[in-house]
Design a protein around this motif. Structure first.
Motif, PDB file in Angstrom:
ATOM      1  N   UNK A  89       0.925  -1.154  -0.038  1.00 22.11           N
ATOM      2  CA  UNK A  89       0.112   0.034  -0.098  1.00 22.11           C
ATOM      3  C   UNK A  89       0.898   1.428  -0.019  1.00 22.11           C
ATOM      4  N   UNK A  90       0.784   2.148  -1.145  1.00 20.76           N
ATOM      5  CA  UNK A  90       1.453   3.356  -1.164  1.00 20.76           C
ATOM      6  C   UNK A  90       0.527   4.290  -1.374  1.00 20.76           C
ATOM      7  N   UNK A  91       1.135   5.549  -1.225  1.00 17.92           N
ATOM      8  CA  UNK A  91       0.258   6.859  -1.235  1.00 17.92           C
ATOM      9  C   UNK A  91      -0.590   6.752  -2.587  1.00 17.92           C
ATOM     10  N   UNK A  92      -2.084   7.252  -2.532  1.00 19.62           N
ATOM     11  CA  UNK A  92      -2.941   6.901  -3.467  1.00 19.62           C
ATOM     12  C   UNK A  92      -2.286   7.799  -4.747  1.00 19.62           C
ATOM     13  N   UNK A  93      -1.720   8.874  -4.423  1.00 20.12           N
ATOM     14  CA  UNK A  93      -1.322   9.724  -5.666  1.00 20.12           C
ATOM     15  C   UNK A  93      -0.305   8.812  -6.551  1.00 20.12           C
ATOM     16  N   UNK A  94       0.396   8.010  -5.995  1.00 15.14           N
ATOM     17  CA  UNK A  94       1.379   7.054  -6.535  1.00 15.14           C
ATOM     18  C   UNK A  94       0.693   6.412  -7.929  1.00 15.14           C
ATOM     19  N   UNK A 251      -6.985   4.146  -0.678  1.00 16.69           N
ATOM     20  CA  UNK A 251      -5.570   3.492  -1.060  1.00 16.69           C
ATOM     21  C   UNK A 251      -5.946   2.309  -1.914  1.00 16.69           C
TER      22      UNK A 251
ATOM     23  N   UNK B  34       7.345   5.037   3.387  1.00 13.99           N
ATOM     24  CA  UNK B  34       6.677   4.399   2.225  1.00 13.99           C
ATOM     25  C   UNK B  34       6.238   5.848   1.492  1.00 13.99           C
ATOM     26  N   UNK B  35       6.267   5.996  -0.062  1.00 16.57           N
ATOM     27  CA  UNK B  35       5.876   6.856  -0.472  1.00 16.57           C
ATOM     28  C   UNK B  35       6.374   8.299  -0.169  1.00 16.57           C
ATOM     29  N   UNK B  38       5.287  11.687  -1.973  1.00 13.50           N
ATOM     30  CA  UNK B  38       4.251  12.168  -1.712  1.00 13.50           C
ATOM     31  C   UNK B  38       3.859  12.586  -0.225  1.00 13.50           C
ATOM     32  N   UNK B  40       4.475  10.611   2.269  1.00 14.32           N
ATOM     33  CA  UNK B  40       4.319   9.606   3.159  1.00 14.32           C
ATOM     34  C   UNK B  40       2.957   9.115   3.274  1.00 14.32           C
ATOM     35  N   UNK B  41       2.804   7.834   3.833  1.00 18.94           N
ATOM     36  CA  UNK B  41       1.570   7.211   4.108  1.00 18.94           C
ATOM     37  C   UNK B  41       1.720   6.486   5.570  1.00 18.94           C
ATOM     38  N   UNK B  44       3.315   2.905   6.937  1.00 19.53           N
ATOM     39  CA  UNK B  44       3.751   2.029   6.085  1.00 19.53           C
ATOM     40  C   UNK B  44       5.430   2.398   5.688  1.00 19.53           C
ATOM     41  N   UNK B 287      -1.811  -7.127   7.679  1.00 20.74           N
ATOM     42  CA  UNK B 287      -2.350  -5.703   7.630  1.00 20.74           C
ATOM     43  C   UNK B 287      -3.109  -5.716   9.001  1.00 20.74           C
ATOM     44  N   UNK B 302       1.124  -2.286   7.672  1.00 21.67           N
ATOM     45  CA  UNK B 302       1.542  -3.486   6.928  1.00 21.67           C
ATOM     46  C   UNK B 302       2.795  -4.011   7.591  1.00 21.67           C
TER      47      UNK B 302
END
Lengths: 563, 563
Positions: A89-94, A251, B34-35, B38, B40-41, B44, B287, B302
């Motif tokens: 799961x990454x940032x939705x903007x990805x 997400x 993660x991310x 952006x 971060x999230x 994660x 998760x 996660x």
């Protein structure tokens, strides 16, 4: 000893080879349907005790060849590749930046109250047309005035079913009331639902059928008026991490591991010693909400990928594309796959994404695609698309200043403007992307053998390196000290190889089981062992036996596994 | 050479050790947010080039100790354990049967329009009460007539923040307007928001505060009347596989790998040669939608687990519980963790789930829990709960007929009724369940050293077996044939070990970098090498150097890694 020989199908139709592989895989603990005791969950599979070993062997070999021992590059030195394990799961903007939110769709058709289908998987029969080209079909006019062509019946809900239909699968034929059908000059003729038929087949997902789906009969019930028009269905599974469930917190489960690499391109550059060109490799689970998962583990909703993104100067990208194309084919061959079962398929220019300069698939001759080949790995020249997208969407600079290139340009007498403009760039990406779970399927297909003369009838001729279990260690009988000697040998070997100790059943049954699970060697401790310190080695493929010193078993196995 | 020595913190507060570890882990490519590009999230993390190697080393060692070389059981023979890799998404009934749909909740409080908190993570200050026991607090009466006690301010939104508050973290103190505060006789005194304070701290998630949350100030804004009453918040992330998005198609991302094992208990029994007692081991992602993920990778949304379910006859379950309790502690010690940093914590009987007969945690002295210990692994005696639940919910028989036990009972002269009733049973389960990503955190904490006298100031003293990179191979300078010799050595070694070749920078800088990433050995090819075929070995922990023959490097490394 373990040179692969062509698989002998149990009976001729390819469909039956798949049935045999699926059945053996279940029976011997390679692959189970997920949640089987609850009736299963479509598109999900569990890897059993042997399946996980097989999968891990492929996983570890890819990692070794990519991260630990990357290949020697064109300059005679090993290329630089590092590993990564990014979150699912990454940032939705990805996924906005990557284009997946807007464009990762399949066309879906509702069969109201019944089911849903991929529109491009719906095939219809067009009777009366011996030459099955689309142009001719369209000109033919229809029996239904509302239709531009006489789609008599929607017979299949997927290309796979359509193929089975025409290659003579009995079950499908019965379902659709087909008595006889043979291929003639681009079309088919025979009996469908008791009536004479001659015609061709056409996919319903065509521009000229827009607005006409309610005229087609349902593939499930035959009712007309129940199919909706195709609409885009996004293939990403979504979820809501965090305590608040709203659009802002929606997400996605990644549909590919690649984007996690692009997100970390700058992190890797900043925190390791790599310089462009370099690669980042990752193995991990991905999820795609396939409308119709099919062909066993070939197209499932949860699967595992092995992807590497190779970042290089734009001017060298085509060279690296050729490099990875060759390296990847070599790698698949190193798994013991016969060369004639693998081929390249270059994408036509109209198949390429707008940003892509070249793409090639490594294809395999799956039993369910034969005589055609199906996708196994894609090697794509992605240009600077991904990094540019993430740079734009995140506002982070992802360009690279290439000191070595600057020096080279200066030395070659390039103009100061050229030196400046060419030595700072957004790297191009060459992406070899393959499926780990698909590789498991290929090795199962490749290893499957049918031999009536054997006690097991079926066996799996894995290349020893990839066999889930490398050797069985057996006392011939459970007495005279044999179990003790065998267990001691097992305890010694298991430190180095995945081996199995089994003291029970007749030796013939134990050998047969080893054949079925693809164990290349069995070592049996018998009455002679105590006298002369030798054991029997039994070879899976040839079923031949020989005697070697018990002290040499480890070296024997090491040598065989290195072959 | 690599015997662990106690870590020396950069400065005294424990919080700063964590900051140093987080910073080094980012800077050297172990763990990234993660991310990050952006923003971060939350909850994660991505594992960078070194992090993934460290994680894989732990993963492979657990797998080796569980699946390939399981321990010797009480009967003197190795116990039977097989591997598994089940899907993250299983049939939703799985989680109804397991109790997760109904009971896997945290109490959540809304701070309307602002945020959400774990109710049991909200702490308030109760002024005027030097003895901080709950009984005394309740009796004290309140300044607000609607409150049973004078909660003046909700100061912290988690146990972690409350701890920081009282251990003197400057940033937190500033945030809450704390001028000075010291611990006195079970409470605290000092200045809060410019006013004299003496009192204690209390968790708001107590029965006597039911209906009173709107009287407490928001921990974020200080506003009163914005906190809702606590309500149950399910920790499972959900998603909708398949084309139809309705309750019937709602599925969950697994919150633990264990249930995938229970679902396949019968498959494993039916398709392999194991008999009770046996174990099934699995490593994979899980998760949990933690309301407030915290403490770096300790509690993330996660994460990766290593779980084994050991199925055994009910009468032997306590014996196996003791067995695994001991084995698991031995395993954690085998990672090079100092014994004084590990301890058992037996669960009190009122902590146990109703079905559980015993449970123990292996705890570690994390910097953020010190001087207390925090959870690392749980070893639980789960009785027959899980198999019984899945049997009931699926309608599948999951009992086991124990032929050997039947024979034993017959021989012991048991009555025919006893033989019949005792030899068929639902196995009991002993479950050693640990976190792979948590193990990564522990090895980072355990290895972290601060030493002002070194060029790198910080280094990571991993036990060599678990170091991401086992050795650096360096030419002293980039001339006189040194790079060629070094690269050749690298190419030879990389087939057997994860090693790194680096020809650039001063040798001191290269050694310093190896220290920071925890590489135990560096081999340098210098001017002497061409003359006498020797290289320098530099030891990370002692910084001592010695010379060995270049031909002995592989054997040297093998020996050191086997230590």
């Amino acid at each position: 000893m373990s040179t692969p020989t062509p698989p002998t199908p149990p009976t001729s139709p390819n469909a039956n080879i798949m049935e045999a592989i699926v059945s053996l895989s279940k029976r011997r603990g390679f692959i189970y349907q997920a949640s089987e005791i609850y009736g299963g969950i479509r598109g999900f599979w569990d890897y059993g005790p042997l399946g996980v070993l097989l999968k891990n062997n492929i996983r570890d070999w890819w990692w070794k060849c990519m991260v630990e021992c990357p290949p020697i590059g064109p300059d005679g030195h090993p290329v630089d590749i590092v590993g990564l394990d990014s979150a699912i799961i990454q940032h939705p903007k990805t996924w906005e930046a990557s284009g997946h939110v807007a464009g990762f769709n399949d066309p879906m058709v509702d069969d109201i109250g019944v089911s849903r289908y991929r529109a491009d998987h719906l095939y219809g029969l067009c009777p009366g047309l011996p030459n099955g080209t689309r142009g001719e079909v369209r000109e033919a006019g229809g029996t239904d005035p509302g239709l531009p062509m006489p789609i008599a019946t929607v017979l299949a809900s997927s290309a796979g079913e359509a193929a089975e239909f025409f290659t003579g699968d009995k079950k499908t034929q019965k379902l659709f009331g087909i008595k006889s059908l043979e291929r003639v000059a681009g079309g088919f003729q025979g009996q469908v639902k008791g009536r004479d038929f001659s015609g061709t087949v056409i996919c319903l997902y065509q521009p000229e059928f827009k607005g006409l789906f309610n005229k087609f009969p349902s593939p499930s019930t035959g009712e007309v008026g129940k199919l909706t028009e195709p609409r885009a269905f996004n293939l990403m599974l979504d979820t809501y991490p965090g305590p608040i469930r709203d659009e802002a917190n929606k997400a996605y489960l990644r549909p590919e591991t690649a984007q996690g690499i692009f997100l970390n391109y700058k992190n890797v550059l900043d925190t390791t010693r790599v310089k462009v060109p370099f690669g980042v490799a990752q193995i991990g689970k991905s999820f795609r909400n396939e409308v119709t998962p099919r062909n066993y583990i070939f197209r499932s909703r949860e699967f595992e990928q092995m992807e590497m993104e190779f970042f290089c100067p734009p001017d060298d990208a085509l060279m690296w594309y050729e490099f990875w194309r060759n390296e990847r084919m070599k790698w698949w061959l190193s798994l013991g796959i016969r060369p004639e079962n693998l081929k390249f398929r270059d994408h036509d220019s109209d198949e390429l994404a707008h940003y892509s300069k070249a793409c090639v698939d490594v294809e395999y001759l799956y039993p369910f695609t034969a005589p055609d080949f199906g996708e196994l790995e894609g090697i794509a020249h992605r240009g600077s698309y991904d990094l540019t997208q993430h740079s734009t969407h995140s506002g982070t600079k992802l360009d690279y200043f290439d000191q070595e290139l600057q020096l080279k340009l200066k030395e070659s007498g390039a103009s100061p403007e050229d030196v400046k403009s060419k030595s700072r760039y957004i790297p191009n990406v060459i992406e070899p992307a393959s499926g780990l779970t698909r590789a498991v399927l290929v090795l199962l297909c490749e290893a499957y053998r049918y031999d009536e003369s054997r006690p097991s009838k079926e066996y799996l001729a894995f290349k020893p390196q990839f066999a889930p279990v490398k050797a069985g260690i057996f006392p011939l009988v459970q007495k005279d000290g044999m179990p003790e000697v065998a267990e001691k040998l097992y305890l010694d070997l298991r430190k180095h190889f995945t081996v199995e100790y089994d003291p029970k059943q007749s030796i013939g049954k134990r050998y047969a089981r080893m054949d079925e699970v693809g164990t290349p060697f069995s070592f049996t401790i018998d009455g002679e062992t105590a006298k002369d310190q030798t054991v029997t080695v039994r070879h899976r493929d040839s079923q031949l036996q020989e005697r070697i010193g018990i002290a040499n078993v480890k070296a024997f196995l090491s040598a065989k596994l290195g072959e």
